[in-house]
Design an enzyme around this catalytic site. Structure first.
Site, short mmCIF file in Angstrom:
data_model
loop_
_atom_site.label_atom_id
_atom_site.label_comp_id
_atom_site.label_asym_id
_atom_site.label_seq_id
_atom_site.Cartn_x
_atom_site.Cartn_y
_atom_site.Cartn_z
N LYS A 204 -44.21 42.89 15.77
CA LYS A 204 -45.18 41.51 15.65
C LYS A 204 -44.64 40.58 16.58
O LYS A 204 -45.26 40.15 17.55
CB LYS A 204 -45.18 40.94 14.26
CG LYS A 204 -45.87 39.82 14.02
CD LYS A 204 -46.35 39.55 12.69
CE LYS A 204 -46.87 37.85 12.35
NZ LYS A 204 -46.61 37.42 11.23
N GLU A 210 -33.56 45.48 17.07
CA GLU A 210 -33.47 46.94 16.94
C GLU A 210 -34.62 47.71 17.65
O GLU A 210 -34.32 48.53 18.43
CB GLU A 210 -33.62 47.47 15.47
CG GLU A 210 -32.57 46.74 14.52
CD GLU A 210 -32.69 45.67 13.93
OE1 GLU A 210 -33.50 44.59 14.75
OE2 GLU A 210 -31.85 45.11 13.18
N GLY A 265 -45.74 41.00 8.41
CA GLY A 265 -45.15 42.13 8.84
C GLY A 265 -45.12 43.33 7.58
O GLY A 265 -45.90 44.34 7.84
N ARG A 266 -44.82 42.76 6.45
CA ARG A 266 -44.95 43.85 5.46
C ARG A 266 -46.20 44.15 5.01
O ARG A 266 -46.34 44.94 4.06
CB ARG A 266 -43.67 43.47 4.27
CG ARG A 266 -44.13 42.02 3.84
CD ARG A 266 -42.90 41.22 3.07
NE ARG A 266 -43.21 40.00 2.72
CZ ARG A 266 -42.63 39.23 3.22
NH1 ARG A 266 -42.17 39.18 4.75
NH2 ARG A 266 -42.83 37.57 3.07
N GLU A 351 -38.45 41.11 0.03
CA GLU A 351 -38.69 40.01 1.31
C GLU A 351 -39.93 39.17 0.94
O GLU A 351 -39.77 37.83 1.41
CB GLU A 351 -39.19 40.90 2.29
CG GLU A 351 -39.03 40.36 3.75
CD GLU A 351 -38.82 41.09 4.94
OE1 GLU A 351 -40.23 41.16 5.53
OE2 GLU A 351 -37.97 41.29 5.59
N HIS A 382 -31.21 64.13 -12.13
CA HIS A 382 -30.28 64.84 -12.12
C HIS A 382 -29.06 64.07 -11.48
O HIS A 382 -28.18 64.76 -10.88
CB HIS A 382 -30.40 66.20 -11.38
CG HIS A 382 -31.28 66.95 -12.23
ND1 HIS A 382 -31.01 67.88 -13.29
CD2 HIS A 382 -32.72 66.87 -11.91
CE1 HIS A 382 -31.99 68.39 -13.65
NE2 HIS A 382 -33.05 67.95 -12.98
N LYS A 509 -29.21 37.50 11.60
CA LYS A 509 -29.64 38.02 12.79
C LYS A 509 -28.76 36.94 13.90
O LYS A 509 -28.07 37.52 14.77
CB LYS A 509 -31.11 37.66 13.19
CG LYS A 509 -32.17 38.61 12.31
CD LYS A 509 -33.52 38.35 12.79
CE LYS A 509 -34.45 39.13 11.86
NZ LYS A 509 -35.92 38.82 12.30
#
Ligand code: F6P
Length: 544
Positions: A204, A210, A265-266, A351, A382, A509
């Site tokens: 965005k 990254e 974004g999410r 978030e 398990h 950041k």
């Protein structure tokens, strides 16, 4: 409003106290009609919340809280395009992205023309790739697509792409790269042919460290193999709200697909960020996904609170967190194809609502989002289910399963469903000391029995809901995601916080930016804290 001093809150508190000593076993015995009162159906989804520690009488108390928080007004403000994301000065209109035709009702500025135009361009782009008509720089058809993005620019399309892999394009490979760690991108590049690979840079902001580093590395790889900067135009596309930055990166204007400030974004899966997904599953299935979400939007806006899935789900979360004291919530899909759902929901919930300051800037008077965690349920049985059954902690669980399998093998689906249903029942009802004693006494007695007995008791009373989908198809998945999105919105409204900003990600950041130069140059570490300096010293020793 002063949430914890409100009449509704006080009434729930009092009710909670009266219900506290009542075990789920007793609740089921007391009320034979419990399951029909405490379950809802929506299209292909059954939502069974009868194993939550509530009674039918709890629901009106909880819905009164939603009314007191003026949920209706907030919903109208969101759908009406008001800037309810106040700390960023933005509208919140991801709901417009799933409309299949316009206009979007109530919005001050109709966003549908740009939404529909972008979707049309995505369809044309996806069709060309799927049909083999999209050619790379050397004239060979594109065979692999790599989505480079992180967080909301990765988790949504990756999660749904994996959930719907049964209907994915049979020969096009669609991959996702998010991690800064070269261990993700490097091995993938070794398997790809630069002549037939298309990179989608999904960001965005088009500044995320990254994504930009992975995109630069991908560009270097492409150029070192194809040798001509003009190749970028044929092998890169961008999905971004900052088209000018994508242009500077070298991406051709016709390969830049916009999203907008009013999409968090999410919540961006439904936008151009979903392009890799559309390429994988095809435009029709993508439209079906949108249709499922839009159906959930209509339900959310129109159903009475008592029969409204997102509202009830949100209120049960608030009940568990604020009135029973739960600090985490487990997401347990009984479906291999939903293996990325827990990560997706972690971002969506934590978030959005992982905040301790309200919209008014004041500290919240109560806890907000619990820690969301999870794993494929059958594998978890398990591994960590021991703690859920006997660890003495309250951990509400969301069980999620699909009745029909996309990959049927004889006996597998029946066994999987049996395990899913068994776990929620065992967690709810447990095994009493008397029952355990009766069982053990068939094979032992005396001291031996007494010593083993405490280990064989299951306290039960662990609350859970089960979301049972008829199958994992695009409509049901679209509805499922929209259900959780609206749950998050409702909870944010009640807690009085802004679910649509994420200032809490910024500090780390900035600190990373100040540390990065010091990794190579010890002189730049002097102003850093002692611990960081020591970590850097060790790193320098082993990097060289
Ligand atoms: O740092 C968090 C975050 O901003 C998320 O909210 C977002 O989904 C992700 O990073 C990626 O951001 P972008 O799409 O701008 O690269």
């Amino acid at each position: 409003m002063n949430l914890t001093a409100s009449t509704a809150w006080k009434a729930i508190e009092a009710h909670g106290k009266s219900l506290a000593p009542v075990h789920l076993r007793e609740m089921f015995t007391r009320d034979p009609g419990r399951v029909s009162s405490l379950s809802l159906r929506f299209d292909g989804i059954l939502y069974d919340f009868s194993k939550q520690r509530v009674e039918p009488a709890t629901l009106p108390l909880l819905t009164a809280l939603a009314r007191e928080a003026r949920l209706d007004e907030w919903t109208a403000r969101m759908f009406g395009g008001e800037k309810i994301n106040a700390s960023e000065g933005r509208e919140v209109l991801h709901v417009a992205l799933r409309r299949l035709s316009g206009p979007f009702p109530g919005s001050a500025c109709d966003v549908m023309p740009q939404v529909l135009a972008t979707r049309q361009r995505m369809v044309a782009f996806a069709e060309r790739l799927r049909s083999g008509q999209a050619l790379g720089f050397t004239g060979l058809p594109i065979r692999s697509v790599v989505n480079i993005g992180i967080g909301g620019s990765d988790l949504g399309p990756k999660m749904v792409g994996y959930a719907l892999r049964a209907i994915s394009h049979p020969t096009l490979g669609v991959h996702y790269v998010s991690n800064l760690d070269g261990a993700q991108l490097a091995p993938l590049l070794q398997t790809l042919d630069p002549r037939t690979t298309m990179f989608l840079v999904a960001s965005k902001t088009f500044t995320t460290q990254e994504t930009m580093l992975n995109a630069q590395t991908a560009r270097d790889w492409l150029l070192s193999n194809l040798g001509d900067p003009a190749a970028i135009g044929k092998h890169f596309a961008a999905l971004t709200a900052k088209p000018e930055r994508a242009g500077e990166f070298g991406i051709a204007e016709e390969a830049i697909f916009p999203l907008w400030d009013w999409v968090g974004g999410r919540f961006s899966l439904w936008s151009a960020v979903g392009l890799a997904l559309m390429i994988a599953i095809g435009p029709q299935a993508f439209a079906d996904l949108l249709a499922g979400a839009e159906r959930m939007d209509e339900h959310f806006c129109n159903a009475p609170y008592e029969r409204n899935l997102p509202v009830i789900m949100a209120l049960l979360g608030i009940w568990n967190t604020n009135f029973l004291g739960a600090t985490s919530n487990a997401v347990l899909p009984y479906n291999e194809s939903l293996k990325y759902l827990p990560s997706f929901l972690q971002q969506l919930e934590m978030e959005s609502n992982g905040k301790a300051v309200g919209r008014d800037g004041q500290p919240l008077a109560c806890a907000s989002n619990p820690i969301v965690w999870g794993e494929l349920g059958n594998n978890g049985q398990h591994a960590f289910f021991q703690l859920l059954h006997q660890g003495g902690r309250l951990v509400p669980c969301d069980f999620i399963a699909a009745v029909r399998s996309d990959f049927p093998l004889p006996g597998h689906q029946e066994a999987l469903l049996a395990n899913c249903f068994a776990q929620s029942a065992a967690l709810a009802f447990g095994k009493t000391s008397d029952e355990a004693r009766a069982e053990l006494s068939r094979s032992m007695h005396g001291t031996e029995l007494e010593e083993l007995l405490p280990h064989k008791v299951f306290p039960g009373n662990q609350p859970s809901s089960t979301l049972l989908l008829s199958r994992l198809d695009p409509q049901n998945i679209g509805a499922l995601i929209a259900l959780y999105e609206h749950k998050v919105f409702v909870q944010g409204v009640i807690w009085g916080l802004n679910s649509f900003d994420q200032w809490g990600v910024e500090l780390g950041k900035a600190v990373a930016n100040s540390i990065l130069p010091a990794i190579g140059d010890a002189n730049l570490a002097a102003n850093l804290d002692q611990s960081t300096q020591d970590l850097l010293t060790f790193s320098r020793q082993h990097l060289s």
